[in-house]
Design an enzyme around this catalytic site. Structure first.
Site: not given
Ligand code: HEM
Length: 322
Positions: A156, A229
């Site tokens: 993450d 996501h």
């Molecule tokens: C349970 C809560 C969450 C978990 C476990 C989670 C987990 C992850 C994971 C594993 C990734 C892919 C790897 C990375 O690029 O970091 C990701 C990408 C991302 N997440 Fe989350 N996330 C959560 C909540 C959120 C929320 C609430 C937002 C925004 C309001 C968010 C925004 C993003 C963004 C902007 C990316 C990158 C997208 C890209 O590839 O450009 N995440 N998240």
């Protein structure tokens, strides 16, 4: 990323660009409604840098940092006449299946270090200084988990902006010159249903997140009707410019209580970018095709803050102390 106007991280910004740490504490408080509470809080905010130095100097390799964020309502008490252009309370979202609540918070302290005892010590001294002027509404101690994975087992933070993309994505620029160098901060405390997640086959988990689990490779799903996501959280304007945010999510939990969580924290130059991400996650894109991560993750808080530059924080504190 559009509208780049930073050629460096401004030195008067708070430590938004601090490296991802091994430990973090997320402390959210409300401030008493009387003037004595206001002036007490103002004097502690004015002395925050010194408090951080007092603890941080005891082990410089622990890289202790602390960012103070201010909620919209409390901002209006500190500074009724001037406010960052987009600052407002977190707007709750009701999707077809999942909802995001809006919960109170006047101040956020995002404390980071490579030693949890340093985070603990700063929080203890900070709360001691604030005394009865604040009420703690949420307090979460996060830890870095294997290869920067969340408790769902995925790495993450990979897509975070780096180098000059970091200030360009996370810090307000000339579009709001008076508050340039500050950052909008959104937090949400999520609890996971790890049993249901464990019963979900790995290939479906990977489809939901948009990356492979073991080696963290992006999966292209742009043409799929049900987006991952990763894709729902990718924001572009009509001209195809992508808008990033800076995330420093941390796992937390108490296995004995069956509590397994992710504390989401996002720093952004434009608040509308995180709002749009949340809309796409909860309402879905197209509407109805919401983020399936939410079938396994429930938000228990949702609060928006603004972390001004250090000089602006000093000015606010100075004005409210008198
Ligand atoms: C349970 C809560 C969450 C978990 C476990 C989670 C987990 C992850 C994971 C594993 C990734 C892919 C790897 C990375 O690029 O970091 C990701 C990408 C991302 N997440 Fe989350 N996330 C959560 C909540 C959120 C929320 C609430 C937002 C925004 C309001 C968010 C925004 C993003 C963004 C902007 C990316 C990158 C997208 C890209 O590839 O450009 N995440 N998240």
């Amino acid at each position: 990323m559009s509208g780049k106007n930073w050629d460096r991280v401004p030195i008067d910004a708070q430590s938004v660009d601090a490296p991802l740490s091994l430990a973090a504490l997320f402390l959210v408080v409300t401030v008493g409604s009387d003037n004595a509470a206001l002036s007490k809080v103002a004097s502690v905010l004015g002395a925050l840098d010194d408090l951080v130095k007092n603890v941080g100097f005891r082990d410089l390799s622990g890289r202790l940092s602390c960012i103070a964020g201010i909620g919209a309502e409390f901002w209006a008490r500190l500074s009724p006449d001037r406010r960052p252009r987009e600052l407002k309370a977190f707007a709750s979202i009701a999707g077809p299946v999942h909802s995001a609540p809006s919960t109170p918070g006047d101040l956020l302290f995002h404390i980071r270090a490579d030693r949890s005892d340093m985070c603990f010590e700063l929080e203890r001294i900070l709360l001691d200084s604030l005394g009865g002027s604040v009420t703690v509404v949420d307090e979460v101690a996060g830890f870095r988990y294997f290869d920067a994975r969340d408790l769902l087992g995925f790495v993450d933070g990979t897509a975070n902006p780096t180098g000059l993309d970091l200030p360009a994505s996370a810090l307000v620029g000339n579009e709001d010159a008076e508050f340039a160098g500050g950052s909008y901060v959104v937090v949400q405390k999520y609890l996971h249903d790890l049993n249901a997640w464990a019963e979900t086959p790995t290939n479906l988990q990977e489809e939901i997140i948009g990356r492979t689990k073991i080696d963290n490779i992006e999966i292209d799903d742009d043409d799929k009707p049900r987006k991952s996501h990763k894709s729902l959280a990718t924001i572009e304007d009509d001209a195809g410019n992508e808008y990033d945010i800076l995330r420093d999510n941390m796992p937390f939990g108490r296995p004995g209580q069956k509590e397994f969580g992710t504390y989401f924290i996002g720093y952004t130059r434009y608040l509308w970018v995180i709002e749009k991400m949340l809309q796409r996650m909860y309402v879905g894109e197209p509407p109805g095709a919401y983020d399936r991560l939410l079938d396994f993750s429930t938000p228990h808080t949702g609060t928006t803050f603004f972390a001004p530059t250090r000089p602006t924080l000093q000015q606010l504190a100075e004005a409210a102390r008198n």
